[in-house]
Design a protein around this motif. Structure first.
Motif: not given
Length: 146
Positions: A117-118, A121, A125, A129
């Motif tokens: 999802e990151c 969207e 982001g 990670h």
């Protein structure tokens, strides 16, 4: 200097201190890890690599048109990960453990959903990670990495 990279480095170092205090990590680094803990380590490593590779590849796709430079950086990161999950699988097979199923643990599915999802969207982001997982092995296992 208080650059973004320096701040991320401080976060990685703080995280590493917590990791190094874990009994399982101490056992792994000393070579005195139990077979069961080693299997858990390899399965966790495989799952993180598998999920990460998917997220980085998706982030690359999501930024291909809008930010080709960032897309290429994600591609470079993904290429650098090639084979890592497979090494863990080889080791697991060598000690008699078959395939790793992500559904074995609910947290793996949750983490996978979160990262995908990151990547869809807010692909940027994924850099945080990736930064953690790129810096941690070098600092945690310097004698193996160098």
């Amino acid at each position: 200097m208080n650059t973004f990279e320096a701040r991320l480095d401080r976060l990685v170092i703080a995280y590493l201190r917590k990791v190094e205090d874990m009994e399982e990590v101490k056992a792994l680094l000393s070579g005195d890890i139990s077979k069961d803990d080693y299997i858990r380590f390899l399965k966790t490593f495989y799952i993180i690599e598998y999920i990460s590779k998917r997220a980085v590849n998706l982030a690359s796709e999501m930024t291909k048109e809008g930010n080709p430079y960032l897309s290429e950086r994600f591609d470079v990161c993904a290429r650098g990960e090639l084979g890592h999950a497979e090494i863990a699988l080889e080791d697991l097979n060598g000690i008699g453990v078959g395939e790793v199923d992500l559904s074995e643990t609910s947290i793996a599915a949750e983490y996978d959903n979160f990262l995908q999802e990151c990547a869809r969207e807010f692909p940027l982001g994924i850099l945080g990670h990736s930064y953690l997982f790129e810096m941690l092995p070098e600092r945690c296992f310097p004698s193996i990495i160098r």
